[in-house]
Design an enzyme around this catalytic site. Structure first.
Site, PDB file in Angstrom:
ATOM      1  CB  ALA A 134      -0.013  -3.046   1.649  1.00 30.80           C
ATOM      2  CG  HIS A 181       5.029   1.652   4.859  1.00 38.80           C
ATOM      3  ND1 HIS A 181       3.824   0.996   4.791  1.00 38.80           N
ATOM      4  CD2 HIS A 181       5.983   0.696   4.844  1.00 38.80           C
ATOM      5  CE1 HIS A 181       4.038  -0.302   4.735  1.00 38.80           C
ATOM      6  NE2 HIS A 181       5.331  -0.516   4.772  1.00 38.80           N
TER       7      HIS A 181
END
Ligand code: PAF
Length: 280
Positions: free
Chosen positions: A32, A37
């Site tokens: 996800a 990230h």
């Protein structure tokens, strides 16, 4: 980008890279993926010869089975995003690949894991430590990258690396926020439209609290933050702590530490959100 599902095949690939003197930057994730990230990955790519990412929703770190079921899984979109950061290898193992036999290891990281997330999510950090150590043993990264939204997680992983002499450098990266201040999190995609408009109040409140440092003691600042959150019906506060950045223990006076942070966890609808901010 190479995609690996099996440990042995990934290890062969990485062994070849190591023989070519490549350094490995590693970003472990549960998928996800979002800009938070990607920021870790861009940094890892820029500081190492190759970037390895893992996507594994680790069942043993979820203390709430519903949370595990509801955890977003967006593998197709994740793959596209990984291409944009020029990821060299992604490891997407099955649960059986990581846990061929049930895990029984119990870690003890002392006081650092007794507070905040550790107190509210029993067994969570044990599950995190087990999987991260296993991933480190598989990937043997030179450097691994963790975001400061999960500040306590990063501190525990740092301690694990020191306790077990794991030759991986832990790189701590600042929280990435949406333009309205909401800390980026995979869980944000589960907020409904109304909840999404309320969520930025978390960071707004933290920022206001930091400005009151001269007038408030740590305990009064904690109370101030809690009071602001309680004014918003949709928030269900789990904890607000003013703690020392190194040991993560609550402080009573500002003189006790060089660096202090406010740490919060709350439920908004059925989404659990955490955030933190440095006071000094
Ligand atoms: O922060 C996460 O996404 C997870 O806790 C981690 C570090 C990938 C371990 O499962």
């Amino acid at each position: 980008m190479h995609v690996f599902k099996r440990i042995a095949i990934l290890q062969d690939f990485l062994e070849t890279k190591r023989k070519q003197k490549c350094t490995i930057g590693f970003v472990p994730t549960m998928g996800a993926l979002h800009e938070g990230h990607l920021a870790l990955m861009r940094r890892a790519k820029s500081e190492n010869d190759i970037l390895v990412v893992s996507i594994f929703v680790n069942p043993i770190q979820f203390n709430n089975p519903d949370d595990l079921l509801r955890y977003p899984r967006t593998i197709e979109n994740d793959s596209k995003l990984l291409e944009t950061v020029l990821c060299d290898a992604v490891f997407v193992p099955s649960v059986e690949e990581i846990y061929p036999v049930p895990e029984t290891t119990i870690y003890n990281f002392g006081a650092i894991e007794q507070v905040m997330e550790g107190a509210f999510r029993k067994g969570h950090f044990n599950g995190v430590a087990i999987v991260v150590r296993k991933l480190f043993e598989i990937v043997k990264p030179n450097k691994a990258y963790f975001g400061e939204k999960d500040f306590q997680q990063r501190a525990i992983i740092q301690k694990m690396v020191e306790n077990y002499a794991i030759p991986t450098e832990i790189i701590s990266c600042e929280i990435v926020r949406e333009p309205d201040g909401l800390a980026m999190s995979s869980r944000n995609m589960r907020l409904n439209e109304t909840e999404r408009t309320i969520a930025p109040q978390i960071f707004k409140t933290l920022k206001k609290a930091v400005l009151k440092k001269q007038e408030l003691s740590p305990e009064l600042m904690r109370e101030y933050v809690e009071k602001q959150f309680k004014k918003i019906d949709a928030f269900n506060v789990e904890y607000v702590e003013i703690a020392d950045e190194k040991h993560l223990q609550p402080i009573k006076t500002w003189h006790e530490t060089k660096h202090a942070r406010i740490f919060v966890a709350l439920q908004l609808g059925n989404v659990r959100l955490i955030d933190n901010i440095r006071i000094f």
